[in-house]
Design a protein around this motif. Sequence first.
Motif, PDB file in Angstrom:
ATOM      1  N   GLY A 286       3.645  27.154  46.479  1.00 34.14           N
ATOM      2  CA  GLY A 286       3.046  27.950  45.405  1.00 34.14           C
ATOM      3  C   GLY A 286       2.865  29.413  45.748  1.00 34.14           C
ATOM      4  O   GLY A 286       2.251  30.164  44.984  1.00 34.14           O
TER       5      GLY A 286
ATOM      6  N   ALA B  79       7.043  36.660  42.949  1.00 30.68           N
ATOM      7  CA  ALA B  79       6.723  36.075  41.647  1.00 30.68           C
ATOM      8  C   ALA B  79       7.564  36.681  40.532  1.00 30.68           C
ATOM      9  O   ALA B  79       7.889  36.012  39.542  1.00 30.68           O
ATOM     10  CB  ALA B  79       5.233  36.258  41.354  1.00 30.68           C
TER      11      ALA B  79
ATOM     12  N   GLY C 194      10.966  34.610  40.750  1.00 31.14           N
ATOM     13  CA  GLY C 194      10.905  33.178  40.516  1.00 31.14           C
ATOM     14  C   GLY C 194      12.055  32.438  41.180  1.00 31.14           C
ATOM     15  O   GLY C 194      12.992  33.027  41.704  1.00 31.14           O
TER      16      GLY C 194
ATOM     17  N   SER D 237       4.792  31.946  45.686  1.00 26.58           N
ATOM     18  CA  SER D 237       5.388  32.953  44.814  1.00 26.58           C
ATOM     19  C   SER D 237       4.424  33.415  43.729  1.00 26.58           C
ATOM     20  O   SER D 237       4.591  34.490  43.150  1.00 26.58           O
ATOM     21  CB  SER D 237       6.672  32.404  44.174  1.00 26.58           C
ATOM     22  OG  SER D 237       6.388  31.247  43.406  1.00 26.58           O
ATOM     23  N   ALA D 238       3.375  32.611  43.451  1.00 22.66           N
ATOM     24  CA  ALA D 238       2.396  32.985  42.422  1.00 22.66           C
ATOM     25  C   ALA D 238       1.232  33.791  42.984  1.00 22.66           C
ATOM     26  O   ALA D 238       0.396  34.266  42.211  1.00 22.66           O
ATOM     27  CB  ALA D 238       1.863  31.721  41.738  1.00 22.66           C
ATOM     28  N   TRP D 239       1.153  33.961  44.303  1.00 18.93           N
ATOM     29  CA  TRP D 239      -0.004  34.643  44.891  1.00 18.93           C
ATOM     30  C   TRP D 239       0.006  36.141  44.630  1.00 18.93           C
ATOM     31  O   TRP D 239      -1.055  36.756  44.512  1.00 18.93           O
ATOM     32  CB  TRP D 239      -0.037  34.444  46.396  1.00 18.93           C
ATOM     33  CG  TRP D 239      -0.223  33.049  46.859  1.00 18.93           C
ATOM     34  CD1 TRP D 239      -0.535  31.947  46.097  1.00 18.93           C
ATOM     35  CD2 TRP D 239      -0.096  32.577  48.200  1.00 18.93           C
ATOM     36  NE1 TRP D 239      -0.603  30.837  46.880  1.00 18.93           N
ATOM     37  CE2 TRP D 239      -0.337  31.180  48.173  1.00 18.93           C
ATOM     38  CE3 TRP D 239       0.196  33.193  49.408  1.00 18.93           C
ATOM     39  CZ2 TRP D 239      -0.307  30.403  49.319  1.00 18.93           C
ATOM     40  CZ3 TRP D 239       0.239  32.419  50.555  1.00 18.93           C
ATOM     41  CH2 TRP D 239      -0.010  31.042  50.514  1.00 18.93           C
TER      42      TRP D 239
END
Length: 215
Positions: free
Chosen positions: A159, A34, A37, A161-163
Amino acid sequence: MPGGRDRILRVLEELSGSELRRLKAELNRAAVPAALGTIPRGTMEDADALDLTQLLVGRYREAFATVVTAQALRSIHRRDLADTLEAGDGPTEAFEEFPALSPGEAFVSRHRAALVGRTRAVSAILDHLQAAGAISREDAAFTAAAPTPQEQMRRLLDGASAWGPRGHRIFLHAMRELQPYLMEQLEGGDRGGDWGDRGPGVNQEGPGGTRRNQE
């Protein structure tokens, strides 16, 4: 042997125009830490092979850029170029050189293709992630609405990468519980195990990723 930058450039130059466009789309949704990005789609839109190489290396450094690029190449069915790219320094060394990547993030990034292609109990995995607060109810609903398990996993991992590290630990725990044979294969492969010939009388994968005994 050429460095990572040169190898990335060489394989990108082998792509047709349509393949390069598809690769950019995959890079835009790559599973990366994250903190880093993905490269914005607009930034890559007019990039040729050289420009894209510079964008990749500039954002991820050479070692991790080779991993991200190889995964994207496999996603567009250019495994031959992915193997060529990784021939110099495989993904293990690349991840070791990139300390910002947690073990869970490294595992998911490394095995994205297998996770997308072979995971079946996606709804149960979503329940685990949502109950632990790793994903929102809206994200779970969006993922579950995909028509096939493969597309559901693709949406889920898009999704990732946001965890953060905690979310990845929760995901791997759910996978070990719900898809034990698949995880045994992938984690065994990371340890250098040979899963190609398990022989008669050992556990094999049954429907939904569960285990059954071979007659």
